[in-house]
Enzyme design. Structure first.
Site, PDB file in Angstrom:
ATOM      1  CG  HIS A 122      12.502   8.034  14.049  1.00 22.92           C
ATOM      2  ND1 HIS A 122      11.534   8.652  13.267  1.00 22.92           N
ATOM      3  CD2 HIS A 122      11.863   7.668  15.185  1.00 22.92           C
ATOM      4  CE1 HIS A 122      10.389   8.659  13.914  1.00 22.92           C
ATOM      5  NE2 HIS A 122      10.561   8.069  15.082  1.00 22.92           N
ATOM      6  CG  ASP A 134       4.896   1.231  16.108  1.00 13.35           C
ATOM      7  OD1 ASP A 134       4.257   1.800  17.015  1.00 13.35           O
ATOM      8  OD2 ASP A 134       5.127   1.781  15.013  1.00 13.35           O
ATOM      9  CD  GLU A 186       4.006   7.333  16.532  1.00 12.23           C
ATOM     10  OE1 GLU A 186       4.002   8.575  16.604  1.00 12.23           O
ATOM     11  OE2 GLU A 186       5.047   6.684  16.285  1.00 12.23           O
TER      12      GLU A 186
END
Length: 487
Positions: A458, A79, A146
């Site tokens: 992120h 992911d 995760e």
């Protein structure tokens, strides 16, 4: 996607990354990438299967002459964090990542790149497909979810894996070898409130905080970056204290493991305070921007008139909300006393939503020390319970205790020094690697983590270094050829 990505060296790595990034794979929506990975393993004629939680395992026998080496696990997660800029039109559920080359970096247009952990997964795929790379017997483990719960690692049962050594390819600085990481726990506060009719003689405003860097709530938490939820709360608190501001809605942040970049609030002010409120807010904004001028040069705070909302929060709950978020700790809580420059414990106030009579505040608390993790979690719980929230701890996962006497660590350090003429940084990190979790069901497995340089994970500023990918690939190949013999 530009063909120039596929022409980068090492081509076997970048082509597999391009293949992977064409498949939508946001966390908790991994159905397509699971099928993609199973089809890939089956197309190679390798033993390929899912476990009960939908992790994918692909087995490849040792190459000729390597049968007496210890079997290994190559591990990465399928992911990716799905973050985009507000002005980017992109659907993570249907579109592949739009990549481009910018100097010595690979980036994505307005979204996260997925190099975390896509480059690690791509490297494993390239090794599974290879016919000329020496390696011992391999269990390739591709975990799911995760980024938003460690679900795959937490639910992997003992006895599935045959390897004695685990190589986790999820570290983001190519001069680091990780031997430990932080654990985490989600701290979620919720409560309801009564909505009241908007008072007459009021003016509506929308307050927007945007332009922050964001980033990884573990790896970047020590950088002093702005948290949009904390900045917004500061503005709302000042407006409430001085002018009786009332809140209609708040929507701040997105994912629990991403430092929030943006927040939007709909508020009202009594008409009699209109000009004074705007003047005061501009002074507060000037102060905030001055404080963040070095770390957040692109911070933008806008206050514009808007349609008057029909309802607002009851004042008693609103005051508790603003004081509770002000009191709740965000950022570094404690530095490690045992490892230099390592953040031991931190919290990210990741998501704040106030709408339609409901409040939700989501936090991710991390620590390499379990007792410290729950000390901070209890401090947060106390701040939120003081204004009537129900607080739940969820998704708790353990840290990974460093083993400086690891046999595979000695192998990696020796190879790194030979290839680069300098020693690597042997570290523990403040991110949530899966090694600690996997170790609970595989306590005898020797584990290590390394990877290519990736910055801005992120966030839509995520980028992967091209030269570093070459260094990483060369390092990985020699590690595979140097796995110790079975005892």
């Amino acid at each position: 996607m530009s063909q120039e990505i596929r022409n980068l060296e090492p081509k076997v790595l970048w082509n597999k990354f391009a293949d992977l990034n064409a498949v939508p794979r946001p966390s908790k929506k991994e159905e397509r990438v699971i099928e993609f990975m199973k089809n890939f393993g089956n197309s190679l004629g390798l033993e390929t299967f899912e476990d009960e939680i939908r992790n994918v395992i692909i087995r490849k026998p040792a190459t000729a002459g390597m049968e007496n080496r210890k079997p290994i696990v190559l591990q990465g997660h399928l992911d990716m964090v799905h973050q985009k800029n507000n002005d980017t039109n992109f659907d993570f559920l249907t579109q592949g990542i739009d990549m481009f080359v910018d100097g010595d970096w690979v980036k994505a247009r307005g979204t996260t790149l997925g190099a975390d952990n896509g480059l690690g997964v791509a490297a494993i795929m390239a090794i599974l497909e290879s016919k000329d790379i020496p390696h011992p017997a391999i269990d390739a483990l591709f975990t799911i979810d995760e980024e938003t719960g460690m679900t795959g690692a937490l639910n992997l049962k003992g006895g599935v894996l045959k390897g004695e050594i685990l190589l986790n390819l999820d570290t983001e600085e190519d001069d680091e070898i990780d031997i430990g990481c932080a654990g985490g726990v989600d701290v979620t506060a919720t409560r309801t409130y009564h909505e009241e009719e908007t008072p007459e003689a009021s003016v509506g405003y929308t307050i927007t905080v945007k332009g922050l860097n964001g980033g990884h709530s573990g790896m970047d938490i020590h950088k002093g970056l702005g948290n949009a939820n904390k900045i917004m709360n500061r503005l709302l608190f000042d407006g409430f204290e001085n002018f009786g501001l009332q809140i209609a809605e708040i929507s701040g942040g997105s994912l629990r493991n991403a430092i929030p970049r943006e927040s939007v609030a709909k508020v009202i002010i009594a008409s009699m305070y209109d000009e004074a409120f705007v003047f005061d807010m501009q002074e507060v904004i000037t102060d905030i921007k001055a404080e963040f001028k070095t770390t957040e040069p692109n911070l933008t705070i806008e206050i514009v008139k808007a349609d008057l909302p029909s309802k607002v929060m009851e004042l008693g709950v609103q005051e508790g909300l603003l004081r509770g978020i002000y009191a709740a700790h965000n950022g570094v809580y404690r530095m490690s006393a045992d490892m230099e420059d390592l953040v031991e414990t931190s919290n990210n106030i990741a998501r704040v939503v106030v709408k339609d009579g409901e409040i939700s505040i989501q936090n991710l608390t991390r620590s390499s020390v379990e007792s410290s993790k729950f000390d901070l979690a209890n401090a947060l719980r106390s701040a939120y319970e003081l204004f009537g929230c129900e607080v739940e701890f969820g998704g708790s996962y353990p840290g990974w205790t460093p083993n400086p006497k690891s046999e595979i660590l000695d192998v990696l350090v020796s190879i790194y020094e030979k290839q680069n003429g300098t020693k690597p940084n042997v570290v523990a990190c403040h991110a949530g690697l899966e090694c600690g979790i996997l170790g609970t069901n595989y306590p005898g497995m020797d584990m290590i983590s390394f990877g290519p340089t990736i910055h801005g994970a992120h966030s839509p500023d995520e980028r992967a270094n091209i030269a570093s990918s070459q260094k990483f690939w060369k390092f990985l190949l020699e590690i595979l050829a140097s796995i110790p013999e079975k005892k």
